[in-house]
Design a protein around this motif. Structure first.
Motif: not given
Length: 157
Positions: A68-74, A84-100
């Motif tokens: 957000v600030l000065n295009d600091s990164g990607y 699962y059924g009618a339950a709300a979806p839950e995150p089981v894996a999240r990957d984030l790559v930050a390039i500064s």
């Protein structure tokens, strides 16, 4: 007569087993993946100190979001949800790559994060509320009757 009763029982038994099988299949987990994260091989092609914003976008693709600030990164984000059924979806894996990037737009560093690195960070937009209460037009109009004076109507001050 006996054969007819036996036939109905076997059809009924087959219908019960089919219904039970469908019920079990409906309760199985469904996994969905959203987003994109470059592979380690693609990240190896990005050289800190040499590559720029444009060369990174050309090499591994356009990022999911930018700083957000000065295009600091990607930021490249991929999340795997379990439905699962009618339950709300839950995150089981999240990957984030930050390039500064530095001030000149040259790659400064590459970092990779996952759910194991900490708690789940909800990726949501913040929206400012309008401040308008749930009331009818007539109620809003009558509610403003005492909020102005004759000088505002006649434009005299």
């Amino acid at each position: 007569m006996f054969a007819k009763a036996f036939h109905y029982k076997s059809v009924l038994r087959g219908a019960v087993f089919a219904a039970a099988g469908l019920a079990l299949a409906a309760c199985s987990s469904v996994y969905r993946k959203h987003g994109y994260v470059p592979t380690p091989g693609q990240l190896a092609e990005v050289v800190p100190g040499i590559d720029t914003r444009d060369s990174v976008a050309e090499t591994i693709g356009v990022p999911t979001s930018t700083g957000v600030l000065n295009d600091s990164g990607y930021y490249y984000v991929a999340t795997r949800f379990r439905h699962y059924g009618a339950a709300a979806p839950e995150p089981v894996a999240r990957d984030l790559v930050a390039i500064s990037f530095d001030a000149q737009g040259v790659v400064e560093g590459i970092r990779r994060y996952s759910l194991e690195d900490g708690k789940v960070v909800p990726l949501e937009r913040r929206v400012t509320s309008s401040g308008v209460e749930d009331s009818t037009f007539l109620r809003q109009l009558l509610g403003n009757l005492g909020n102005f004076g004759p000088s505002q109507i006649l434009n005299t001050e």
